[in-house]
Every structure is written in C-alpha cells, then in structure tokens.
Write a protein that holds these residues in place. Structure first.
Motif, PDB file in Angstrom:
ATOM      1  N   PHE A  87       5.529   6.259   8.290  1.00 42.89           N
ATOM      2  CA  PHE A  87       5.510   6.542   6.841  1.00 42.89           C
ATOM      3  C   PHE A  87       4.350   7.430   6.422  1.00 42.89           C
ATOM      4  CE2 PHE A  87       7.247   2.095   7.245  1.00 42.89           C
ATOM      5  CZ  PHE A  87       8.567   2.419   6.991  1.00 42.89           C
ATOM      6  N   GLY A  88       3.463   7.760   7.356  1.00 40.02           N
ATOM      7  CA  GLY A  88       2.313   8.601   7.009  1.00 40.02           C
ATOM      8  C   GLY A  88       1.294   7.884   6.137  1.00 40.02           C
ATOM      9  N   LEU A  89       1.305   6.529   6.152  1.00 37.87           N
ATOM     10  CA  LEU A  89       0.295   5.801   5.365  1.00 37.87           C
ATOM     11  C   LEU A  89      -1.092   6.145   5.925  1.00 37.87           C
ATOM     12  CD1 LEU A  89       0.211   3.546   3.073  1.00 37.87           C
ATOM     13  CD2 LEU A  89      -0.257   1.949   4.934  1.00 37.87           C
ATOM     14  N   PRO A  90      -2.042   6.485   5.055  1.00 37.37           N
ATOM     15  CA  PRO A  90      -3.377   6.879   5.550  1.00 37.37           C
ATOM     16  C   PRO A  90      -4.201   5.672   6.021  1.00 37.37           C
ATOM     17  CG  PRO A  90      -3.253   7.093   3.146  1.00 37.37           C
ATOM     18  CD  PRO A  90      -1.902   6.639   3.600  1.00 37.37           C
ATOM     19  N   VAL A  91      -4.091   5.373   7.292  1.00 40.17           N
ATOM     20  CA  VAL A  91      -4.731   4.167   7.829  1.00 40.17           C
ATOM     21  C   VAL A  91      -5.898   4.514   8.752  1.00 40.17           C
ATOM     22  CG1 VAL A  91      -2.474   3.005   7.845  1.00 40.17           C
ATOM     23  CG2 VAL A  91      -3.383   3.963   9.967  1.00 40.17           C
ATOM     24  N   THR A  92      -6.802   3.560   8.912  1.00 41.20           N
ATOM     25  CA  THR A  92      -7.774   3.555  10.006  1.00 41.20           C
ATOM     26  C   THR A  92      -7.895   2.102  10.471  1.00 41.20           C
ATOM     27  OG1 THR A  92      -9.451   3.582   8.249  1.00 41.20           O
ATOM     28  CG2 THR A  92      -9.243   5.584   9.558  1.00 41.20           C
TER      29      THR A  92
ATOM     30  N   ARG B 213      -0.436   0.854  12.948  1.00 39.16           N
ATOM     31  CA  ARG B 213      -0.128   2.147  13.594  1.00 39.16           C
ATOM     32  C   ARG B 213       1.277   2.619  13.239  1.00 39.16           C
ATOM     33  NH1 ARG B 213      -2.553   1.586  19.739  1.00 39.16           N
ATOM     34  NH2 ARG B 213      -4.678   1.070  19.125  1.00 39.16           N
ATOM     35  N   ALA B 214       2.205   1.680  13.193  1.00 37.93           N
ATOM     36  CA  ALA B 214       3.594   2.052  12.876  1.00 37.93           C
ATOM     37  C   ALA B 214       3.694   2.623  11.459  1.00 37.93           C
ATOM     38  CB  ALA B 214       4.505   0.836  13.020  1.00 37.93           C
ATOM     39  N   TYR B 215       2.934   2.070  10.516  1.00 37.96           N
ATOM     40  CA  TYR B 215       2.973   2.585   9.139  1.00 37.96           C
ATOM     41  C   TYR B 215       2.345   3.971   9.052  1.00 37.96           C
ATOM     42  CZ  TYR B 215       5.218  -1.090   6.493  1.00 37.96           C
ATOM     43  OH  TYR B 215       6.163  -1.929   5.962  1.00 37.96           O
ATOM     44  N   PHE B 216       1.439   4.282   9.958  1.00 36.26           N
ATOM     45  CA  PHE B 216       0.876   5.634   9.991  1.00 36.26           C
ATOM     46  C   PHE B 216       1.909   6.607  10.571  1.00 36.26           C
ATOM     47  CE2 PHE B 216      -1.316   8.962  12.480  1.00 36.26           C
ATOM     48  CZ  PHE B 216      -1.974   9.613  11.438  1.00 36.26           C
ATOM     49  N   GLU B 217       2.470   6.246  11.726  1.00 38.03           N
ATOM     50  CA  GLU B 217       3.392   7.156  12.422  1.00 38.03           C
ATOM     51  C   GLU B 217       4.695   7.341  11.651  1.00 38.03           C
ATOM     52  OE1 GLU B 217       2.608   8.878  15.002  1.00 38.03           O
ATOM     53  OE2 GLU B 217       0.799   7.853  15.691  1.00 38.03           O
TER      54      GLU B 217
ATOM     55  N   PHE C  61      -5.941   2.668   3.863  1.00 32.08           N
ATOM     56  CA  PHE C  61      -5.782   1.279   4.296  1.00 32.08           C
ATOM     57  C   PHE C  61      -6.619   1.124   5.548  1.00 32.08           C
ATOM     58  CE2 PHE C  61      -4.028  -2.335   6.444  1.00 32.08           C
ATOM     59  CZ  PHE C  61      -3.510  -3.154   5.455  1.00 32.08           C
ATOM     60  N   HIS C  62      -7.721   0.366   5.428  1.00 31.21           N
ATOM     61  CA  HIS C  62      -8.538   0.145   6.633  1.00 31.21           C
ATOM     62  C   HIS C  62      -8.328  -1.279   7.127  1.00 31.21           C
ATOM     63  CE1 HIS C  62     -11.441   0.627   9.709  1.00 31.21           C
ATOM     64  NE2 HIS C  62     -12.005  -0.502   9.342  1.00 31.21           N
ATOM     65  N   HIS C  63      -7.981  -1.392   8.380  1.00 28.61           N
ATOM     66  CA  HIS C  63      -7.669  -2.695   8.963  1.00 28.61           C
ATOM     67  C   HIS C  63      -8.782  -3.136   9.915  1.00 28.61           C
ATOM     68  CE1 HIS C  63      -5.316  -5.982  10.465  1.00 28.61           C
ATOM     69  NE2 HIS C  63      -5.486  -5.540  11.693  1.00 28.61           N
TER      70      HIS C  63
ATOM     71  N   ALA D 193       0.850  -1.203   0.000  1.00 29.68           N
ATOM     72  CA  ALA D 193       0.000   0.000   0.000  1.00 29.68           C
ATOM     73  C   ALA D 193       0.881   1.247   0.000  1.00 29.68           C
ATOM     74  CB  ALA D 193      -0.904  -0.005   1.229  1.00 29.68           C
ATOM     75  N   ARG D 194       1.949   1.195   0.778  1.00 29.63           N
ATOM     76  CA  ARG D 194       2.870   2.342   0.859  1.00 29.63           C
ATOM     77  C   ARG D 194       3.558   2.580  -0.484  1.00 29.63           C
ATOM     78  NH1 ARG D 194       8.391   3.703   2.897  1.00 29.63           N
ATOM     79  NH2 ARG D 194       9.115   1.555   2.827  1.00 29.63           N
ATOM     80  N   GLN D 195       4.004   1.505  -1.108  1.00 29.21           N
ATOM     81  CA  GLN D 195       4.728   1.666  -2.384  1.00 29.21           C
ATOM     82  C   GLN D 195       3.816   2.171  -3.503  1.00 29.21           C
ATOM     83  OE1 GLN D 195       6.754  -2.010  -3.183  1.00 29.21           O
ATOM     84  NE2 GLN D 195       7.907  -1.855  -1.273  1.00 29.21           N
ATOM     85  N   ASN D 196       2.516   1.939  -3.352  1.00 35.14           N
ATOM     86  CA  ASN D 196       1.585   2.317  -4.420  1.00 35.14           C
ATOM     87  C   ASN D 196       0.725   3.531  -4.055  1.00 35.14           C
ATOM     88  OD1 ASN D 196       1.729   0.219  -6.749  1.00 35.14           O
ATOM     89  ND2 ASN D 196       1.933  -0.964  -4.870  1.00 35.14           N
ATOM     90  N   ASN D 197       1.108   4.232  -3.002  1.00 31.73           N
ATOM     91  CA  ASN D 197       0.389   5.448  -2.585  1.00 31.73           C
ATOM     92  C   ASN D 197      -1.125   5.249  -2.483  1.00 31.73           C
ATOM     93  OD1 ASN D 197       2.733   7.046  -2.489  1.00 31.73           O
ATOM     94  ND2 ASN D 197       2.695   7.172  -4.747  1.00 31.73           N
TER      95      ASN D 197
END
Ligand code: NAD
Length: 340
Positions: A172-177, A166-170, A122-124, A114-118
């Motif tokens: 890399f700024g991945l837009p997660v919920t 959570r780590a990918y949000f903090e 990403f909802h978990h 998800a990070r590599q493809n912008n």
C-alpha cells in the motif's frame, strides 16, 4: 508534529513520551494505551501534574478496530509510534494467545487505520529477538538482513507484526520504518523483567531467581539511548527500512546478578537457581552499524553508569514499584511444572 504513541503507559513508551516532550518543544503527544497489568499512568504522573497541554491520554485497545479508527480519524496525528505490545517472554509461555492478538492483530489494526487516514509516518518498535538466538561462542551478529527465526511465542508475535508492517509498505506504500532494539533497562521498568526483578527482590528481602543457564547473555541499552535512536529514525530514517539498535554491551544473567548483589551489598547466598523457562534463548547480539553510519547514532550512556543510576532509582522509588510486584502474572521459579 503530533505524535500518537501507543503503549505510552509502559516502560519504554513512558520514557519516550517524557523524552519527546522535553526534546521537541513544539510537538504534542497523544498516549494511547489499554492499561493492561503492565500499563501504569504513574509512569507519567510528573507530566500529568505539570498539566502539560501538549500531552493527552486516551485509553483504548489497539485490537479494537472501531475505537482505533475513530481515535486516529479524529486526532489526526502526523505520526504513529507503536510501542503497544504484550512484552514479557515468560508470560507468553502461559498465555500465548494474548501475544498474537495484541502484537500481530493489534499492529495490523493500527496499520489499517494509518492507511485510511494517510498518516505520514508509522514507526514500529520491534526487538532483536525476532532473529532467534546465537551460540554463546559465535562471532556472528544479527544484521537487518538476517533471517527471522523466532523461537518463542513473544518473539514469533513480534516477527509477525514486523512482517505486517513490511507488507503495508510494499503493498500500500504506507510510509513505515521499523526498529529492532536490544534489551532495555532504566527507570519505570515493570518488576517482572530481570533487572528490576532482581533489584526489587533484594529490596523486598527475597532471593534472586537465576535461570540454570546463567551464562546466557543479553545486549543492554539504557532506555534514553533507545529513545534518541527512534528520534533519529523518525526525522532522518528512510521509508521502508529497518534499523537495528544495539550497544554491543553484553552481560550474562550471572553478571547482572553479581552486579546488583554487589551494589546492594549482598552475598552469593541471595541467589537461587531455577529451571530455565521453555525456549530460553541463549544470546542475541545486533550489528548496529547501519544506524550508526546512516543516521550518526551512538549510545551515550555507559553501562556501569546507567545500571548504577537504575539501581539507585529503584531504591529511591519504593512507592512506585511496591504495588506492582503483586500484579506480576508469572513466577520465574514455576517452570519445573511445564512440559519442557
Ligand atoms: P511494557 O510491557 O512495559 O509496555 C507495554 C505497554 O503496552 C503497556 O503500557 C500496556 O498497557 C500496553 N498495551 C499492551 N497491550 C495493549 C493493547 N492491546 N492495546 C493498547 N495498549 C496495550 O513493554 P516495554 O518494555 O515498554 O516494550 C515496549 C515495546 O518495545 C514493545 O513493543 C516491545 O516488544 C518492544 N521492545 C522492548 C524491549 C525491552 O527490553 N523492554 C526491547 C526491544 C523491543
């Protein structure tokens, strides 16, 4: 919007896909699923038969980095909703490794792709069980800020996945919920989980295996109420946030057994008490005020109505559940043989 739904051939994922295609007429859904014993394309046969051009299925394992990177890179979904998981607590006691592989490493593989493809969201999908268990008598509830205290391999693997999200949000700024939901029930639930297990046992002429700690209780939600909550989070949820999803409706194993026995006109003799599985949590109860106040979500399906409709669904669909009973990987009466 193009959604990539992982684990869409399972219970909640298939209900979610049906819900989404019905509620969002412009959207397309790609269902990515490894088809483990719990994945079943029969759950979506109506959608396949209707040759809905907004739906496609891809068989892949979320731990397979090469396939996942390729699929996400070529399909370019706007949003990933991650349901894929090993989900049966009892199975996690006999095969914990599969749970950590899929639930933790699989989630991280998806996050990285998800990070590599912008990907724009990403909802978990997570569970109330990450918070540990509650005393039967307490007035406490788990909120989104309660500490994580998982007690079983399933719960720990789901907690590990939440931490990775959570780590990918903090970092890399991945837009997660993330959403942490209570116990679901409804159509297409694999007959290893307690409600369909009890219903299909009676319909097959077998007794109900009731854990000795039969006052242990769970908070119950009809699966469509869960799907509506995820919809609201995808459209209005705040990035980086976690939302608890619960109804406040608690029922003990004993109450569930009584309800199903009564609906199917059977007496108490249809119950046999079996040893608890190791690490059997007593109780979970969520404080769901955040999603109610911030997103205006409310459960709409009353428990009695939802459970009666579910029992009726299983009565009317033996062709769906009968082949699945042979695919169950654990027997609930087996725990006397473990080192508890
Ligand atoms: P399920 O077991 O019915 O479905 C899981 C699906 O994931 C299956 O279709 C399976 O084939 C697929 N899958 C498993 N491993 C995979 C892998 N490595 N790669 C790709 N696909 C894989 O589970 P469910 O009850 O529908 O639960 C869905 C999600 O909701 C899970 O993440 C679970 O932890 C969470 N959840 C479930 C409940 C509940 O009451 N059922 C409550 C809260 C949260």
């Amino acid at each position: 919007m193009r959604l990539l739904v992982t684990g869409g051939a399972g219970f909640i994922g298939s209900n979610f896909i049906r819900y989404w295609l019905r509620s969002h007429e412009q959207d397309a859904v790609i269902n990515l699923d490894a088809l483990t014993y719990a994945g079943n394309l029969e759950n979506l046969r109506d959608i396949e038969h209707s040759q809905n051009e907004r739906y496609q299925f891809v068989q892949a394992d979320i731990t397979d980095e090469k396939s996942i990177t390729k699929i996400i890179g070529s399909e370019k979904p706007d949003c990933i909703v991650n349901f894929a998981a090993e989900s049966h607590n009892s199975l996690a006691i006999v095969n914990p490794g599969a749970f950590f592989r899929t639930n933790v490493l699989g989630t991280q593989t998806l996050l990285e792709a998800a990070r590599q493809n912008n990907i724009s969201r990403f909802h978990h999908i997570s569970t109330c069980e990450v918070y540990g268990d509650l005393d039967l008598e307490t007035t406490e509830r788990f909120s989104e800020t309660s500490p994580y205290r998982p007690r079983t391999p399933y719960n720990a693997s789901k907690a590990g996945a939440d931490m990775a999200v959570r780590a990918y949000f903090e970092t890399f700024g991945l837009p997660v919920t993330i959403s942490n939901c209570c116990n679901n029930y409804g159509p297409y639930q694999f007959p290893e989980k307690v409600i369909p297990l009890f219903i299909t046992n009676i319909l097959s002429g077998e007794k109900l295996p009731v854990y000795q700690s039969s006052q242990n209780r769970r908070e119950w939600i009809q699966v469509d109420d869960h799907c509506r909550a995820i919809d609201l989070i995808l459209h209005q949820g705040k990035l980086g946030e976690t939302y608890n999803i619960g109804t406040g409706i608690e029922k003990s194993v004993e109450e569930i057994a009584a309800l199903i026995l009564s609906a199917l006109e059977k007496d108490e003799n249809w119950k046999i008490y079996v040893p608890d599985r190791p690490g059997h949590d007593r109780r979970y109860l969520l404080d769901s005020s955040k999603i109610k106040q911030e997103l205006g979500w409310q459960p709409e399906i009353p428990f009695n109505e939802g459970i009666q409709a579910t029992i009726q669904w299983y009565q009317e669909h033996p062709e769906w559940w009968q082949p699945l009973r042979a695919k169950r990987l654990v027997q609930e009466a087996q725990w006397k043989n473990t080192n508890n």
